[in-house]
Design a protein around this motif. Structure first.
Motif, PDB file in Angstrom:
ATOM      1  N   ASN A   1       0.834  -1.198   0.000  1.00 58.40           N
ATOM      2  CA  ASN A   1       0.000   0.000   0.000  1.00 58.40           C
ATOM      3  C   ASN A   1       0.873   1.254   0.000  1.00 58.40           C
ATOM      4  O   ASN A   1       1.734   1.423   0.860  1.00 58.40           O
ATOM      5  CB  ASN A   1      -0.909  -0.014   1.239  1.00 58.40           C
ATOM      6  N   GLN A   2       0.639   2.140  -0.969  1.00 59.83           N
ATOM      7  CA  GLN A   2       1.487   3.305  -1.134  1.00 59.83           C
ATOM      8  C   GLN A   2       1.374   4.266   0.049  1.00 59.83           C
ATOM      9  O   GLN A   2       2.368   4.853   0.493  1.00 59.83           O
ATOM     10  CB  GLN A   2       1.111   4.047  -2.429  1.00 59.83           C
ATOM     11  N   LEU A   3       0.158   4.419   0.580  1.00 63.06           N
ATOM     12  CA  LEU A   3      -0.041   5.316   1.711  1.00 63.06           C
ATOM     13  C   LEU A   3       0.734   4.828   2.936  1.00 63.06           C
ATOM     14  O   LEU A   3       1.397   5.610   3.624  1.00 63.06           O
ATOM     15  CB  LEU A   3      -1.535   5.413   2.043  1.00 63.06           C
ATOM     16  N   VAL A   4       0.663   3.505   3.189  1.00 62.63           N
ATOM     17  CA  VAL A   4       1.386   2.925   4.323  1.00 62.63           C
ATOM     18  C   VAL A   4       2.890   3.071   4.121  1.00 62.63           C
ATOM     19  O   VAL A   4       3.625   3.433   5.043  1.00 62.63           O
ATOM     20  CB  VAL A   4       1.007   1.441   4.507  1.00 62.63           C
ATOM     21  N   ASN A   5       3.364   2.805   2.897  1.00 64.66           N
ATOM     22  CA  ASN A   5       4.799   2.906   2.612  1.00 64.66           C
ATOM     23  C   ASN A   5       5.308   4.339   2.750  1.00 64.66           C
ATOM     24  O   ASN A   5       6.415   4.575   3.234  1.00 64.66           O
ATOM     25  CB  ASN A   5       5.104   2.367   1.214  1.00 64.66           C
ATOM     26  N   ASN A   6       4.474   5.306   2.314  1.00 63.71           N
ATOM     27  CA  ASN A   6       4.873   6.715   2.466  1.00 63.71           C
ATOM     28  C   ASN A   6       4.959   7.100   3.941  1.00 63.71           C
ATOM     29  O   ASN A   6       5.865   7.823   4.356  1.00 63.71           O
ATOM     30  CB  ASN A   6       3.871   7.623   1.752  1.00 63.71           C
ATOM     31  N   PHE A   7       3.975   6.621   4.722  1.00 65.85           N
ATOM     32  CA  PHE A   7       3.989   6.906   6.157  1.00 65.85           C
ATOM     33  C   PHE A   7       5.237   6.327   6.810  1.00 65.85           C
ATOM     34  O   PHE A   7       5.901   6.982   7.614  1.00 65.85           O
ATOM     35  CB  PHE A   7       2.731   6.329   6.814  1.00 65.85           C
ATOM     36  N   ARG A   8       5.580   5.090   6.458  1.00 67.85           N
ATOM     37  CA  ARG A   8       6.769   4.470   7.038  1.00 67.85           C
ATOM     38  C   ARG A   8       8.041   5.173   6.568  1.00 67.85           C
ATOM     39  O   ARG A   8       8.969   5.405   7.339  1.00 67.85           O
ATOM     40  CB  ARG A   8       6.835   2.983   6.659  1.00 67.85           C
TER      41      ARG A   8
ATOM     42  N   ILE B   1       7.816   9.082   7.953  1.00 68.68           N
ATOM     43  CA  ILE B   1       7.456   9.406   9.330  1.00 68.68           C
ATOM     44  C   ILE B   1       7.905   8.345  10.333  1.00 68.68           C
ATOM     45  O   ILE B   1       8.725   8.606  11.204  1.00 68.68           O
ATOM     46  CB  ILE B   1       5.922   9.633   9.461  1.00 68.68           C
ATOM     47  N   SER B   2       7.383   7.119  10.213  1.00 68.28           N
ATOM     48  CA  SER B   2       7.567   6.156  11.307  1.00 68.28           C
ATOM     49  C   SER B   2       8.996   5.648  11.450  1.00 68.28           C
ATOM     50  O   SER B   2       9.447   5.387  12.564  1.00 68.28           O
ATOM     51  CB  SER B   2       6.599   4.979  11.147  1.00 68.28           C
ATOM     52  N   VAL B   3       9.735   5.480  10.331  1.00 70.12           N
ATOM     53  CA  VAL B   3      11.111   4.985  10.449  1.00 70.12           C
ATOM     54  C   VAL B   3      12.144   6.002   9.993  1.00 70.12           C
ATOM     55  O   VAL B   3      13.344   5.748  10.067  1.00 70.12           O
ATOM     56  CB  VAL B   3      11.299   3.672   9.641  1.00 70.12           C
ATOM     57  N   ALA B   4      11.678   7.174   9.514  1.00 74.07           N
ATOM     58  CA  ALA B   4      12.610   8.199   9.034  1.00 74.07           C
ATOM     59  C   ALA B   4      13.232   8.941  10.210  1.00 74.07           C
ATOM     60  O   ALA B   4      12.611   9.111  11.266  1.00 74.07           O
ATOM     61  CB  ALA B   4      11.881   9.179   8.122  1.00 74.07           C
ATOM     62  N   ASN B   5      14.449   9.391  10.024  1.00 76.90           N
ATOM     63  CA  ASN B   5      15.135  10.162  11.053  1.00 76.90           C
ATOM     64  C   ASN B   5      14.711  11.619  11.002  1.00 76.90           C
ATOM     65  O   ASN B   5      14.490  12.176   9.925  1.00 76.90           O
ATOM     66  CB  ASN B   5      16.654  10.081  10.868  1.00 76.90           C
ATOM     67  N   THR B   6      14.605  12.258  12.149  1.00 79.47           N
ATOM     68  CA  THR B   6      14.255  13.674  12.202  1.00 79.47           C
ATOM     69  C   THR B   6      15.299  14.496  11.462  1.00 79.47           C
ATOM     70  O   THR B   6      14.976  15.354  10.642  1.00 79.47           O
ATOM     71  CB  THR B   6      14.157  14.147  13.662  1.00 79.47           C
TER      72      THR B   6
ATOM     73  N   CYS C   1      11.237  10.633  13.239  1.00 78.65           N
ATOM     74  CA  CYS C   1      10.168  11.604  12.971  1.00 78.65           C
ATOM     75  C   CYS C   1       8.917  11.292  13.795  1.00 78.65           C
ATOM     76  O   CYS C   1       8.296  12.201  14.354  1.00 78.65           O
ATOM     77  CB  CYS C   1       9.821  11.602  11.484  1.00 78.65           C
ATOM     78  N   LEU C   2       8.522  10.013  13.835  1.00 81.93           N
ATOM     79  CA  LEU C   2       7.327   9.639  14.589  1.00 81.93           C
ATOM     80  C   LEU C   2       7.521   9.915  16.078  1.00 81.93           C
ATOM     81  O   LEU C   2       6.617  10.439  16.744  1.00 81.93           O
ATOM     82  CB  LEU C   2       6.987   8.169  14.359  1.00 81.93           C
ATOM     83  N   GLU C   3       8.684   9.564  16.601  1.00 76.12           N
ATOM     84  CA  GLU C   3       8.974   9.854  18.004  1.00 76.12           C
ATOM     85  C   GLU C   3       8.935  11.359  18.275  1.00 76.12           C
ATOM     86  O   GLU C   3       8.440  11.809  19.305  1.00 76.12           O
ATOM     87  CB  GLU C   3      10.328   9.274  18.392  1.00 76.12           C
ATOM     88  N   THR C   4       9.458  12.139  17.311  1.00 77.81           N
ATOM     89  CA  THR C   4       9.456  13.594  17.448  1.00 77.81           C
ATOM     90  C   THR C   4       8.035  14.136  17.487  1.00 77.81           C
ATOM     91  O   THR C   4       7.711  15.012  18.307  1.00 77.81           O
ATOM     92  CB  THR C   4      10.237  14.238  16.292  1.00 77.81           C
ATOM     93  N   ILE C   5       7.166  13.625  16.604  1.00 77.22           N
ATOM     94  CA  ILE C   5       5.770  14.068  16.575  1.00 77.22           C
ATOM     95  C   ILE C   5       5.093  13.787  17.921  1.00 77.22           C
ATOM     96  O   ILE C   5       4.375  14.627  18.465  1.00 77.22           O
ATOM     97  CB  ILE C   5       5.011  13.375  15.424  1.00 77.22           C
TER      98      ILE C   5
END
Length: 518
Positions: A96-103, A106-111, A133-137
């Motif tokens: 799923n493109q939306l899930v992959n974009n989120f990951r 946001i979820s695994v990307a570094n701030t 990024c997710l932790e930062t949010i």
């Protein structure tokens, strides 16, 4: 029972000390009877006290909301990770493109891309590891909420018999609000900082993420405590009682507690912590106990002590469970072998005879204390392990730790082993653990690649062996060979700098080869 005569006597006695509300000393008001001839003054005071106590009540409610915030965050993340355990959802999460974009974003990307696993430096001083990024949010959401609670929702009167001007009222209300909010953060600090944490298993978040949250909650708590102290000092200066307060025990214990809190934050800076982790850890524990004791004495006659009690119970429970872990594993485990497996690429192994009740899983880690005066027996160090007991038919079952000496105790052990015949030495040690959580959904994938780099191989290798073993058992149960099942597209990759590194995990790699792994 209260008799009629007692009520009459109380009324007569109180009438002797009636105070006019218009000329009252507000500091003693609660301890004196007042004349109600001037009903308007009494009602005004009633309104002012209602506002005062409403602020205290609102402060507690806001503090409860910060706890609810973290419970909601962990529940959402836990639900998401729980759903991933079902194979039916694997395709959604993978394609799923939306899930992959989120990951990806946001979820695994570094701030800040280069500063997640590498410490953040400022003026050549290493301060901290930055969150994802997710932790930062999540952290920013928490801090914004606390900031809103700090400075909003106050009822200020044009004139107040209790505190006077609008400015003085605001000083007092902010001081009360931030003090209560700071206290309510204390149990969260222990929950996110403790090793024995059921929330790690329920949420599926790694311990490292919990420590990041622990750090930022502690920083927010210090900000709240500092604002509490600062605004209360302004309130005391405005009322002319600042110097007098230094003769009050609660005031001095408050200063002590805030100073200790600041010391805890300073000594937790990555640069100082990295100089000597053991000194940091021991000092951290001592300061935490002193801080809780100071907070208890600070509010002994004021209230809200339940938050100190909750925090203390959580802290001592975590310590007690750690002792249970140690004794369940046999306290001092004898015949533990330290041996060098490579001198060209310096590495040594710790082979611990597996205790009877020790239940490990891929990716878990333990803390060990080598009970030998040559190796700083008071120090406790974490290591990821490999447990060979599920993959051998006979022979000694070991918990295997692979160590690349850097500095401190690991370098000390390696240099000592170089002086020993055969480069090996037997010791006794204390084993605490295992800790961590099992990644169960990894078994649901048909095509899988597990990568490891350098001496980060124990966890991934353990995962690989367990997966292949479970696949093989699946194949036997369904009368299919492992070569005809979809999960044949399985690969284990280990990146090393030199072929000499193969000596580190020679026995474990042989197990992988015997199971026909790629």
């Amino acid at each position: 029972e209260v008799s009629y005569s007692y009520i009459i006597e109380t009324h007569i006695n109180g009438s002797l000390y009636l105070t006019n509300p218009d000329v009252i000393d507000v500091h003693n008001f609660l301890y004196k009877p007042i004349s109600i001839e001037n009903v308007e003054s009494v009602m005004a005071l009633n309104k002012e006290y209602s506002i005062y106590f409403k602020n205290l009540s609102d402060s507690s409610d806001h503090g409860h909301r910060t706890i609810i915030y973290w419970l909601a965050v962990l529940s959402i993340v836990g639900l998401f990770n729980f759903i991933k355990n079902f194979k039916i959802f694997n395709k959604i999460f993978l394609t799923n493109q939306l899930v992959n974009n989120f990951r990806g974003y946001i979820s695994v990307a570094n701030t800040v891309p280069k500063y997640h696993l590498n410490p953040y430096n400022f003026m050549n001083i290493t301060f901290t590891l930055l969150p994802t990024c997710l932790e930062t949010i999540i952290i920013v959401g928490y801090m914004l909420m606390c900031s809103y609670f700090m400075f909003s929702d106050y009822t200020i009167l044009s004139h107040n018999h209790l505190y006077g001007s609008k400015t003085i009222q605001l000083y007092r209300f902010i001081a009360d609000r931030t003090g209560i909010l700071a206290f309510i953060q204390l149990p969260l600090l222990i929950v996110f900082g403790g090793r024995n944490n059921i929330l790690i298993n329920l949420s599926g978040l790694p311990y490292n993420t919990f420590i990041i949250f622990h750090k930022w909650i502690s920083r927010m708590m210090f900000i709240l405590a500092f604002v509490h102290a600062f605004t209360y000092s302004l309130f005391a200066l405005a009322r002319g009682s600042f110097k007098q307060n230094f003769s009050e025990a609660y005031w001095n214990y408050g200063i002590m507690s805030l100073s200790i809190c600041l010391a805890i934050l300073v000594q937790s800076i990555y640069y100082l912590r990295n100089l000597s982790y053991e000194i940091f850890f021991k000092l951290h524990c001592i300061l935490v106990i002193a801080f809780l004791g100071g907070c208890l004495l600070h509010c002994w006659k004021i209230g809200w002590l339940q938050w100190i009690y909750y925090t203390s119970i959580l802290w001592f429970t975590d310590r007690f469970l750690r002792i249970i872990h140690v004794f369940r594993n046999g306290f001092l485990i004898k015949d533990t072998e330290l041996k060098i497996v490579s001198t060209k690429d310096p590495t040594f192994k710790i082979l611990i005879p597996k205790p009877k009740y020790f239940k490990s899983f891929p990716g878990c880690y333990v803390y060990i204390q080598i009970f030998d005066f040559k190796f700083n027996f008071w120090e406790s160090h974490p290591f990821t392990i490999f447990d060979n007991s599920n993959f051998i038919d006979n022979g000694q079952e070991y918990i295997v730790i692979c160590v690349k000496p850097k500095k401190g105790i690991t370098d000390k052990i390696y240099k000592f082993l170089l002086t020993q015949e055969g480069f090996h030495y037997k010791v006794r040690l204390i084993l605490e653990g295992p800790y961590g959580h099992h990644i169960s959904n990894i078994k649901n994938y048909d095509n899988l690649m597990i990568c490891a780099g350098g001496n980060g191989v124990p966890g991934p290798c353990y995962h690989a062996l367990e997966l292949i073993l479970s696949y093989s058992e699946n194949a036997k149960e369904t009368n299919l060979s492992t070569n005809t099942r979809k999960f044949r597209n399985y690969m284990f990759v280990w990146v090393i700098r030199d072929s000499e590194s193969l000596r580190w995990y020679y026995d474990e790699l042989k197990l992988l080869l015997n199971m026909n792994a790629q």
